[in-house]
Design an enzyme around this catalytic site. Structure first.
Site, short mmCIF file in Angstrom:
data_model
loop_
_atom_site.label_atom_id
_atom_site.label_comp_id
_atom_site.label_asym_id
_atom_site.label_seq_id
_atom_site.Cartn_x
_atom_site.Cartn_y
_atom_site.Cartn_z
N GLU A 379 0.82 -1.21 0.00
CA GLU A 379 0.00 0.00 0.00
C GLU A 379 0.85 1.26 0.00
OE1 GLU A 379 -2.81 -0.06 3.22
OE2 GLU A 379 -4.02 -1.62 2.26
N GLU A 467 -6.32 -7.30 -0.70
CA GLU A 467 -6.61 -7.13 0.73
C GLU A 467 -7.89 -6.34 0.93
OE1 GLU A 467 -3.31 -5.70 3.33
OE2 GLU A 467 -4.87 -4.47 4.28
C1 IDC Z 1 -3.15 -3.66 10.54
C2 IDC Z 1 -3.42 -4.83 11.45
C3 IDC Z 1 -3.13 -4.46 12.88
C4 IDC Z 1 -1.71 -3.91 12.96
C5 IDC Z 1 -1.58 -2.73 12.01
C6 IDC Z 1 -0.19 -2.12 12.01
O1 IDC Z 1 -4.73 -5.27 11.29
O2 IDC Z 1 -3.28 -5.57 13.73
O3 IDC Z 1 -1.45 -3.52 14.27
O4 IDC Z 1 -1.86 -3.16 10.69
O5 IDC Z 1 0.71 -2.87 11.37
C7 IDC Z 1 -4.06 -1.96 5.83
C8 IDC Z 1 -2.76 -2.65 5.88
C9 IDC Z 1 -2.71 -3.67 6.98
C10 IDC Z 1 -3.40 -3.14 8.22
C11 IDC Z 1 -4.88 -2.99 7.88
C12 IDC Z 1 -5.75 -2.52 9.04
O6 IDC Z 1 -2.38 -3.23 4.64
O7 IDC Z 1 -1.36 -3.95 7.25
O8 IDC Z 1 -3.28 -4.13 9.22
N1 IDC Z 1 -5.01 -2.05 6.78
O9 IDC Z 1 -5.33 -1.27 9.48
N2 IDC Z 1 -4.47 -1.14 4.91
C13 IDC Z 1 -5.68 -0.65 5.25
C14 IDC Z 1 -6.05 -1.24 6.45
#
Ligand code: IDC
Length: 540
Positions: A379, A467
């Site tokens: 992302e 995702e």
């Molecule tokens: C989130 C995880 C969370 C973690 C956070 C930080 O769900 O547990 O603490 O990242 O690393 C994304 C990202 C994905 C994120 C997710 C939710 O690709 O890594 O995971 N998210 O925030 N993009 C949009 C949402």
């Protein structure tokens, strides 16, 4: 966003700068601000300037709005945060004519989720608001608003959607974001700017309603007018049955805007993404994947976060976990995405040298393993499409040296801007067997992002959703099944594959496994969270 709005925003900022430099304004009065956790006072002039360039009667009837620095602290962006006591969850800043409440919703090791509520306590409607505040940490994702700038230790955030550009008298708007380090203090100061419009002025053209209610009028992205799209008649769907998918469908490739199998029929990838494999390696195993295969999944995504330090990216551990995941998927006849999960490294070019090593290693190792797909940057955010292209042009040739397999390229704004990619895609040798990714979190991303998909699809961009989840962009919060169903319906219609976040039991609503379940495989339906149950119902 319309051109007019963008222009008005810029004028407002320019005027603020000009006022600071020249010290002139047509009206000025003393203003103070106070936060419930803090002790500071903000004696600041409020300056009201007639803005010659703001949109006129077409939008606002006969009334001409004023561009106003609504006050707060001119140095808000760089003010030091107040230390956090480890308990307080909410902090309100009281400005003159507005209140800003910072709500801390969730904290975890290395990050937090916040919601910011702006209340209009004045007598005029505030339009095209823009708020500056101090926050000494990076922001990973933002929803219901957008960044308009950053400074050392601070942010400028502005309204991004037609439905939240107006703050009616006595009403609030809100936006949320994820911070990327341990929360250690509330913003010490804020500054609010916007246009003041008489409360009885003609309303803005778009609905002032949060699309969280899936408002059909709320869409405002390019292509909204072209929303109706139809897949090609000539592309036939592959009949996807159980068993060894890979044996039946072979190496996937890109044909026009579709992912097709070896027989040239459209093939829909349906998979689960792991959480970060550094944090939850225990779910990277054959028994876990097999449970989801039984429910209809045909693929997995192995998410390898790229930040180093602490428990994160550690090649000597993570590369082995990827090997284990590819082996398990291969034995089950599932497809496997190897995901270079940039997130905090918001611009993929920050990771180029690490990514070169990573993809050289895995392309060499699995380039001829026909069920493997390479995702080169999860992302990108806070950077431009040209940066992503520059990075892609460095990484794609490395993979191509060893492999013809599909490569997935991330798109700006946390992989939401497929419209931008559609307008300026990779070409020539870089384009072969390449597709682009859309990510969505259903409670946050709605019609305006779906319209980007429709637009890109119409422009014949091959798209894969590597995702998504049905909660909000923090990976937590309430599930929005209505929005999620609309997304999946669209993907099914446009033959776009999808992977859900995430295979773990973390206590967050995007997790597929209940936090009370300690199994790491052999799952039953009763081990799944509501997000997990909803997801498997979409696999058939
Ligand atoms: C989130 C995880 C969370 C973690 C956070 C930080 O769900 O547990 O603490 O990242 O690393 C994304 C990202 C994905 C994120 C997710 C939710 O690709 O890594 O995971 N998210 O925030 N993009 C949009 C949402």
């Amino acid at each position: 966003m319309s051109k007019g709005r963008r222009f008005a925003g810029r004028v407002s900022l320019l005027l603020i700068v000009a006022m600071v430099v020249t010290g002139c304004g047509q009206q000025s009065e003393a203003l103070s601000g106070e936060s419930n956790g803090g002790t500071y006072k903000l004696p600041e002039p409020i300056t009201v300037v007639e803005d010659e360039d703001t949109p006129k009667s077409a939008t606002f009837g006969e009334k001409k709005p004023e561009t106003v620095s609504l006050g707060g602290d001119e140095t808000a962006e760089s003010k030091k945060a107040e230390p956090w006591d480890g308990k307080t969850k909410e902090n309100t800043f009281k400005g003159d004519g507005f209140d800003i409440t910072f709500q801390l919703q969730n904290t975890w090791e290395g990050g937090f989720t916040a919601n910011v509520v702006i209340e209009n306590t004045g007598v005029k409607k505030i339009r095209n608001w823009e708020v500056e505040f101090s926050l000494p940490c990076g922001i990973m994702s933002i929803w219901n608003a957008q960044f308009s700038g950053t400074d050392v230790g601070g942010y400028v955030v502005k309204s991004s959607e037609d439905w939240n550009r107006d703050i009616e008298v006595g009403k609030t708007v809100e936006f949320g974001f994820n911070g990327q380090k341990n929360f250690d203090g509330f913003p010490a100061a804020y500054k609010l700017s916007g246009e003041l419009v008489d409360a009885d002025a003609t309303p803005a053209p778009a609905a002032t309603k949060n699309p969280n209610q899936d408002d059909p009028n709320a869409s405002a992205s390019p292509g909204a007018e072209d929303a109706e799209v139809d897949p090609d008649d000539e592309i036939e769907d592959a009949v996807v049955t159980g068993g060894n998918q890979f044996k039946k469908h072979g190496r996937l490739k890109i044909k026009g805007r579709y992912i097709v199998d070896e027989s040239g029929k459209s093939f829909k990838l349906k998979g689960v993404s792991t959480h970060g494999i550094a944090w939850f390696p225990q779910y990277v195993n054959k028994s876990a994947f097999k449970s989801f295969k039984k429910w209809g999944a045909n693929a997995v995504r192995l998410a390898c976060y790229t930040s180093e330090g602490g428990e994160m990216y550690n090649p000597s551990k993570d590369w082995k976990t990827i090997d284990k995941g590819v082996k398990a998927a291969t034995e089950l006849g599932m497809y496997a995405i190897i995901d270079w999960h940039i997130l905090m490294e918001n611009n993929p070019t920050m990771t180029t040298s690490k990514a070169k090593k990573f993809f050289k290693h895995f392309a060499k190792k699995y380039g001829k393993t026909k069920n493997v797909i390479f995702e080169i940057c999860n992302e990108p955010n806070g950077c431009e499409w040209k940066d992503v292209k520059k990075y892609a042009k460095k990484i794609i040739p490395i993979i191509r040296k060893y492999s013809k397999n599909i490569i997935v390229v991330g798109t700006p704004t946390w992989s939401q801007d497929v419209d931008t990619a559609a307008n300026d895609r990779l070409t020539g040798k870089y384009a072969k067997n390449v597709c682009y990714t859309i990510h969505f979190y259903a409670a946050t991303h709605k019609d305006n992002i779906r319209d980007k998909v429709k637009y890109a699809f119409k422009k014949k961009l091959p798209i894969l959703c590597t995702e998504f989840s049905i909660c909000d962009a923090s990976g937590n919060g309430a599930l929005d099944k209505t929005s999620a169903n609309t997304w999946i319906k669209l993907f099914k219609k446009l033959k776009i594959g999808f992977f859900t976040w995430s295979l773990c039991n973390k206590a967050e609503s995007s997790a597929l496994i209940k936090s009370s379940c300690n199994k790491t495989g052999g799952f039953k339906k009763s081990d799944l969270t509501s997000a997990g149950k909803w997801f498997i119902s979409k696999l058939k």
